[in-house]
Write an enzyme that holds these catalytic residues in place. Structure first.
Site, PDB file in Angstrom:
ATOM      1  N   HIS A  67     -11.016  14.067 -15.833  1.00  0.00           N
ATOM      2  CA  HIS A  67     -10.448  14.255 -17.166  1.00  0.00           C
ATOM      3  C   HIS A  67      -9.060  14.908 -17.105  1.00  0.00           C
ATOM      4  O   HIS A  67      -8.799  15.783 -16.283  1.00  0.00           O
ATOM      5  CB  HIS A  67     -11.378  15.121 -18.015  1.00  0.00           C
ATOM      6  CG  HIS A  67     -11.521  16.530 -17.486  1.00  0.00           C
ATOM      7  ND1 HIS A  67     -10.651  17.542 -17.814  1.00  0.00           N
ATOM      8  CD2 HIS A  67     -12.435  17.070 -16.643  1.00  0.00           C
ATOM      9  CE1 HIS A  67     -10.999  18.656 -17.207  1.00  0.00           C
ATOM     10  NE2 HIS A  67     -12.089  18.405 -16.481  1.00  0.00           N
ATOM     11  N   GLY A 117       0.782  -1.228   0.000  1.00  0.00           N
ATOM     12  CA  GLY A 117       0.000   0.000   0.000  1.00  0.00           C
ATOM     13  C   GLY A 117       0.812   1.274   0.000  1.00  0.00           C
ATOM     14  O   GLY A 117       0.425   2.275  -0.603  1.00  0.00           O
TER      15      GLY A 117
END
Length: 229
Positions: A159, A90
């Site tokens: 985006h 992690g």
């Protein structure tokens, strides 16, 4: 940095015996979650034959989630057959350290994406080797993920965002459009990076923090708005 469309890793339906072998490096909780991810992939399309776990710290039992502990990174480097590898660590720095120790030419690092995550060529999402994308993540369009990026459960990426090598997003972290995360950035659970913000290399954004302005490299930032401490 080599980046690949997710569709480049689509594998035609194969019998169990024909599936390529895969091992997981990291025998802790994330390793078990990555095993579940692979099982979920296999339920939709049989893709991987999971052999077991490697970890430089041996687990307390000889098996993990029903699969054998196979040894250390050095043992994995000694393999004589091609093996796909999922690095289930992690921490951004910890994951980079493990990858640096995996030097055998026999090893490959395919991106693994939960089958419920929409990734179509029309989205123009680029994935580097070794990416792990867990259940309920949402990626929109024109996104670039570098090598060994981890998106844990329920993350969103907007985006034109760019996440460089070894970035780590913990559950429900959010990266808004056109944000830039430098190598090794770590976003804690429910952390958010606002549109267009840049986060410097190896910086940690704490759980629940909101980065509303650029953050420098090598700091820990907490709070709303996030401030370096």
């Amino acid at each position: 940095m080599t980046q690949l469309f997710f569709s480049d890793y689509d594998i035609e339906s194969a019998s169990t015996d024909a599936r390529p072998p895969l091992v997981i490096v990291g025998a802790g909780g994330l390793g078990r979650e990555v095993l579940l991810l692979i099982q979920q992939i296999n339920e939709v399309q049989p893709t991987w034959q999971v052999r077991g776990f490697y970890d430089d710290r041996a687990p307390a039992t000889p098996t993990v989630a029903g699969l054998p502990y196979l040894g250390t990174a050095a043992d994995l480097n000694a393999t004589t057959e091609p093996l796909a590898v999922a690095v289930a660590v992690g921490s951004s720095a910890g994951r980079a350290g493990v990858v640096a120790r995996l030097t055998s030419a026999q090893l490959s690092f395919p991106p693994l994406v939960h089958p419920g995550v929409a990734l179509h060529p029309r989205q123009r999402v680029m994935l580097g080797a070794g990416c792990l994308i867990q259940q309920s993540c949402v990626l929109t369009c024109d996104i670039t993920l570098g090598r060994f990026v981890l998106l844990n459960l329920g993350c969103t990426v907007g985006h034109d965002a760019e996440l460089a090598d070894f970035c780590s997003l913990m559950p429900h972290a959010n990266v808004s459009g056109a944000a830039r995360l430098a190598p090794g950035v770590y976003l804690g659970t429910n952390a958010t990076v606002i549109q267009g913000v840049q986060v410097g290399e190896n910086t940690i954004v704490g759980a629940g923090a909101v980065a509303v302005r650029d953050l420098p490299a090598n700091v820990t930032a907490v709070g709303v708005p996030a401030r370096a401490i």
